[in-house]
Design an enzyme around this catalytic site. Structure first.
Site, PDB file in Angstrom:
ATOM      1  N   HIS A 110      98.202   7.918 -28.825  1.00 50.59           N
ATOM      2  CA  HIS A 110      99.472   8.426 -28.295  1.00 50.59           C
ATOM      3  C   HIS A 110      99.250   9.687 -27.463  1.00 50.59           C
ATOM      4  CE1 HIS A 110     100.450  11.749 -31.195  1.00 50.59           C
ATOM      5  NE2 HIS A 110      99.826  10.999 -32.082  1.00 50.59           N
ATOM      6  N   ASP A 121      96.652  16.593 -31.793  1.00 54.48           N
ATOM      7  CA  ASP A 121      97.340  15.381 -32.238  1.00 54.48           C
ATOM      8  C   ASP A 121      98.211  14.934 -31.070  1.00 54.48           C
ATOM      9  OD1 ASP A 121      98.790  13.397 -33.430  1.00 54.48           O
ATOM     10  OD2 ASP A 121      99.765  14.654 -34.928  1.00 54.48           O
ATOM     11  N   GLU A 161     105.198   8.386 -29.849  1.00 53.05           N
ATOM     12  CA  GLU A 161     104.671   8.068 -31.182  1.00 53.05           C
ATOM     13  C   GLU A 161     105.264   8.989 -32.234  1.00 53.05           C
ATOM     14  OE1 GLU A 161     101.728   8.326 -34.608  1.00 53.05           O
ATOM     15  OE2 GLU A 161     102.577   9.898 -33.350  1.00 53.05           O
ATOM     16  N   GLU A 162     105.377  10.264 -31.876  1.00 55.83           N
ATOM     17  CA  GLU A 162     105.821  11.285 -32.844  1.00 55.83           C
ATOM     18  C   GLU A 162     107.275  11.106 -33.275  1.00 55.83           C
ATOM     19  OE1 GLU A 162     103.900  13.125 -34.377  1.00 55.83           O
ATOM     20  OE2 GLU A 162     102.160  13.639 -33.156  1.00 55.83           O
ATOM     21  N   ASP A 204      93.616   8.202 -33.758  1.00 54.03           N
ATOM     22  CA  ASP A 204      94.557   9.311 -33.946  1.00 54.03           C
ATOM     23  C   ASP A 204      93.856  10.401 -34.765  1.00 54.03           C
ATOM     24  OD1 ASP A 204      96.953  10.818 -34.130  1.00 54.03           O
ATOM     25  OD2 ASP A 204      98.156   9.005 -34.238  1.00 54.03           O
ATOM     26  N   HIS A 237     100.349  19.289 -36.525  1.00 58.07           N
ATOM     27  CA  HIS A 237     101.796  19.517 -36.471  1.00 58.07           C
ATOM     28  C   HIS A 237     102.158  21.000 -36.590  1.00 58.07           C
ATOM     29  CE1 HIS A 237     103.593  15.273 -36.711  1.00 58.07           C
ATOM     30  NE2 HIS A 237     102.364  15.214 -36.247  1.00 58.07           N
TER      31      HIS A 237
HETATM   32 ZN   LIG Z   1      99.226  11.557 -34.109  1.00 59.85          ZN
END
Ligand SMILES: [Zn+2]
Length: 347
Positions: free
Chosen positions: A64, A177, A207-208, A230, A318
């Site tokens: 992603h 990420d 994706e998130e 990922d 994150h």
């Molecule tokens: Zn990810």
């Protein structure tokens, strides 16, 4: 270009979910030399195709491109921006961050304002400041001026963190990420020269916010095998128990057995483990992760697509900044290439 160099470019680009334009253009440019064709689907996924033999299996790699971030929600009379969160962000990491607001007229610098400790009351210091109490200061003196500067409701906002190298192997930066997954996929396409399979190297969008891009890409491609690349949580840091995050940095890529959305297909799991062992690539097995990846969505496409996940152990995902080992990323490239080469014997 080395993988660190590719990651640096991708990490510094903006691509908040649904507004992936900058990173998408970059992905197309970086993939182009290593695939036969590159384009995008109607949702905005980048699809690079390396053609193989007729009737050989089709494999879809998915990384992603989008990142967690913020969107402008309202502009106050005084010129401050309130925002909505996009993707899973802990409110506690927002305070005092430097950000970039991407307006039609170009990016603006701003900071998420906070009350200096001098004027905080004892109880205030103990409390978590939730995101609805926060605002971004772009230096505008009124709503009118903010608008004149180009700000509109819905403009994407990303954290303003510049990529940096620490020593030989460790890097820190924004949106690892999943820009590291993107960099691993690009490098794998570069190194992959002999394979019968047709490989679809896909940079997915959104994706998130619910694995959305992977859904349309997998439907359109209809692959025989799906592999998501990922990041995963790397433990081994103070305050994190072994049982909470057993995967470690510098121990090689993680191969998912099961996460919240996917139980890896047994044949794909076997393929990945065999590819690692036969090529002496270090790897770790992972189960029980609370999150999921594009592979979860790919696996449920059409009549079902055997899927698995290769993850790069990454610390502090994150949050605005993350940290990882380039060696783990290089081993992830080797594993991806070795697995693709073995696919015709398994499918
Ligand atoms: Zn990810």
């Amino acid at each position: 270009m080395t993988i660190a160099k590719t990651l640096e470019k991708l990490s510094n680009a903006c691509g908040v979910s649904g507004r992936e334009d900058e990173v998408r253009d970059l992905m197309k440019k970086l993939l182009k030399p290593y695939v036969d064709e590159v384009g995008e689907d109607k949702l905005g996924n980048v699809i690079g195709i390396k053609k193989g033999k007729k009737n050989a299996p089709k494999v879809m790699l998915a990384t992603h491109m989008d990142e967690i971030g913020l969107l402008v929600k309202t502009i106050s009379k005084e010129g401050f921006l309130q925002f909505a969160k996009i993707g899973g962000i802990d409110d506690r990491v927002l305070l005092a961050q430097k950000v970039k607001v991407y307006t039609e007229k170009g990016p603006l610098h701003g900071i998420i304002g906070s009350k200096p400790p001098h004027i905080q009351k004892e109880e205030e210091r103990k409390k978590i400041v939730t995101c609805d109490q926060l605002f971004i200061d772009i230096g505008a003196k009124s709503q009118e001026e903010a608008k004149k500067m180009g700000v509109k409701i819905g403009d994407p906002i990303s954290f303003d963190i510049k990529f940096a190298k620490v020593g030989k192997d460790i890097v820190i930066g924004k949106a690892f990420d999943n820009r590291i997954g993107c960099a691993v996929m690009i490098e794998a396409m570069k190194q992959l020269n002999k394979t019968k399979c047709t490989v679809y190297a896909v940079g997915t969008v959104q994706e998130e916010v619910g694995l959305r891009g992977a859904a349309t890409a997998a439907f359109g491609i209809h692959p025989d095998v799906g592999i998501a690349i990922d990041v995963t949580i790397a433990g081994g840091v103070p305050g994190v128990k072994e049982v909470e995050a057993p995967i470690k940095m510098r121990k090689g890529p993680s191969i998912t057995v099961a996460d919240r959305g996917l139980i890896a297909h047994p044949k794909v799991l076997r393929l990945l483990i065999d590819a690692a062992e036969e090529n002496k690539i270090p790897y770790q097995l992972e189960t029980g992760l609370a999150g999921s990846t594009d592979a979860a969505r790919i696996s449920l496409t059409r009549e079902g697509i055997p899927s698995g996940v290769i993850s790069i152990p990454t610390r502090y995902i994150h949050s605005p900044t993350a940290l990882l080992s380039i060696k783990d990323a290089e081993n992830s490239v080797s594993l991806t290439v070795a697995a693709i080469q073995k696919i015709p014997r398994y499918f």
